[in-house]
Write an enzyme that holds these catalytic residues in place. Structure first.
Site, PDB file in Angstrom:
ATOM      1  N   GLU A 116      -3.084 -22.626  54.307  1.00 30.33           N
ATOM      2  CA  GLU A 116      -2.471 -22.178  55.569  1.00 30.33           C
ATOM      3  C   GLU A 116      -1.618 -23.275  56.212  1.00 30.33           C
ATOM      4  OE1 GLU A 116      -2.592 -19.197  55.871  1.00 30.33           O
ATOM      5  OE2 GLU A 116      -4.550 -18.369  55.350  1.00 30.33           O
ATOM      6  N   HIS A 139      -8.076 -22.901  62.647  1.00 32.54           N
ATOM      7  CA  HIS A 139      -8.228 -21.517  62.186  1.00 32.54           C
ATOM      8  C   HIS A 139      -9.652 -21.312  61.691  1.00 32.54           C
ATOM      9  CE1 HIS A 139      -7.784 -17.842  59.923  1.00 32.54           C
ATOM     10  NE2 HIS A 139      -7.993 -18.467  58.773  1.00 32.54           N
ATOM     11  N   HIS A 141     -13.003 -17.927  61.114  1.00 37.21           N
ATOM     12  CA  HIS A 141     -13.326 -16.505  60.935  1.00 37.21           C
ATOM     13  C   HIS A 141     -14.550 -16.116  61.768  1.00 37.21           C
ATOM     14  CE1 HIS A 141     -11.651 -17.162  56.525  1.00 37.21           C
ATOM     15  NE2 HIS A 141     -10.681 -17.195  57.430  1.00 37.21           N
ATOM     16  N   GLU A 169     -15.570 -16.307  83.272  1.00 40.87           N
ATOM     17  CA  GLU A 169     -14.694 -17.479  83.170  1.00 40.87           C
ATOM     18  C   GLU A 169     -13.613 -17.379  82.088  1.00 40.87           C
ATOM     19  OE1 GLU A 169     -16.944 -21.103  83.539  1.00 40.87           O
ATOM     20  OE2 GLU A 169     -17.977 -20.291  85.274  1.00 40.87           O
ATOM     21  N   HIS A 210      -8.955 -10.677  59.850  1.00 36.58           N
ATOM     22  CA  HIS A 210      -9.036 -11.969  59.154  1.00 36.58           C
ATOM     23  C   HIS A 210      -9.728 -13.047  60.011  1.00 36.58           C
ATOM     24  CE1 HIS A 210      -6.991 -15.139  56.392  1.00 36.58           C
ATOM     25  NE2 HIS A 210      -7.883 -15.732  57.146  1.00 36.58           N
TER      26      HIS A 210
HETATM   27  P1  13P Z   1      -8.041 -22.773  52.608  1.00 33.98           P
HETATM   28  O1  13P Z   1      -9.303 -23.034  51.819  1.00 33.98           O
HETATM   29  O2  13P Z   1      -6.806 -22.852  51.761  1.00 33.98           O
HETATM   30  O3  13P Z   1      -7.969 -23.651  53.841  1.00 33.98           O
HETATM   31  O4  13P Z   1      -8.085 -21.263  53.106  1.00 33.98           O
HETATM   32  C1  13P Z   1      -9.117 -20.806  53.913  1.00 33.98           C
HETATM   33  C2  13P Z   1      -8.694 -19.702  54.815  1.00 33.98           C
HETATM   34  O5  13P Z   1      -9.357 -19.462  55.821  1.00 33.98           O
HETATM   35  C3  13P Z   1      -7.468 -18.941  54.501  1.00 33.98           C
HETATM   36  O6  13P Z   1      -7.055 -18.187  55.593  1.00 33.98           O
HETATM   37 ZN    ZN Z   2      -8.707 -17.673  56.973  1.00 31.84          ZN
END
Ligand code: 13P
Ligand code: ZN
Length: 270
Positions: A116, A139, A141, A169, A210
């Protein structure tokens, strides 16, 4: 030259990846972080003339030419960063208008930066335009934000308002709201460009089905931003199927704006 493993930025990166894993936000290799570093702080720990490898990035970001980033590696597990930081992290300097990344430390098993990387670097460009103090793109999940994208409209105003209504808040922590991208193929320059565009107006960008991107001045602040949004989504997922008897009204949110000196995103409150 000091030992890079003692650098405050390294210690904070290791703590953050470990903490994110412990929160359940980064299963397997899920998630990635990039941390913008100052040249002076890098020079305390590394000879910046000693390039280990040059890795093509596949995009251009001239605004970041010469800038240094500590970045999680592709395919690497956040849970392992604390045990082998030099394998799971890398410190790179962008060159050639962002077209190449010079590896100065890390990825010691021959690895490279996260898949990413385009979304991260393009988001840095966007956030630096808005706030020159922005150093972090993160980033992950988180389960509840992700779950919410399956059952809630992806309209950004509605999505933001729902989150603001879930904890008093929230509007104070993210008055700029949450932007939302539809499902797109991850790891591409296209999703990078779309994310960066969204980053111009909010520090949180949901990737439907995602995960989420957050941006901020340091790792703590960015973690806290995602943590707050995820807590709100958790409450939403607990109550979405139940009749709502009480809620945080727009009038209450206006009171919060006045009390905390923030302004909710234009047009998002009535
Ligand atoms: P990477 O292992 O390449 O960082 O990818 C993980 C991920 O969350 C892709 O969206
Ligand atoms: Zn991801």
């Amino acid at each position: 030259m000091k030992d890079i493993l003692t650098a405050p930025f390294m210690i904070e990166m290791i703590r953050t990846t470990t903490n994110m894993y412990n929160h359940g936000w980064d299963e397997r290799n899920g998630g990635n972080i990039s941390l913008l570093l100052n040249e002076a702080e890098v020079r305390e720990y590394l000879d910046t003339d000693r390039v280990l490898r040059t890795i093509p990035t596949g995009f251009k970001a001239p605004e970041l030419d010469g800038k240094y980033f500590l970045v999680t590696g592709t395919g690497k597990y956040f849970k392992n960063v604390q045990y082998a930081p030099d394998v799971n992290l890398g410190l790179v300097r962008l060159t050639d208008g962002g077209g190449n990344a010079e590896l100065l430390w890390g990825y010691s098993d021959g690895g490279k930066f996260t898949s990413e990387f385009p979304a991260h670097m393009m988001s840095h460009v966007a956030r630096l335009k808005v706030d020159p103090e922005n150093h972090v793109v993160m980033h992950c999940h988180p389960a509840n934000l992700l779950a919410m994208t399956y059952i809630h409209t992806l309209d950004e105003r509605e999505f933001t308002r729902t989150l603001w209504q879930m904890c008093t808040e929230c509007i104070v922590v993210f008055p700029d709201g949450v932007n939302v991208l539809p499902w797109m193929l991850c790891g591409t320059n296209e999703i990078g460009e779309a994310t960066a565009e969204k980053m111009l107006t909010a520090r949180l960008v949901v990737w439907s089905l995602h995960g989420i991107y957050g941006a901020g001045k340091d790792l703590d602040e960015t973690f806290g931003l995602i943590e707050t949004a995820e807590k709100a989504a958790e409450i939403y997922m607990k109550i979405a199927h139940l009749p709502r008897v009480n809620t945080i009204t727009d009038d209450m949110m206006h009171q919060l704006e006045a009390r905390f000196g923030v302004k909710g995103r234009e047009g998002y409150l009535s």
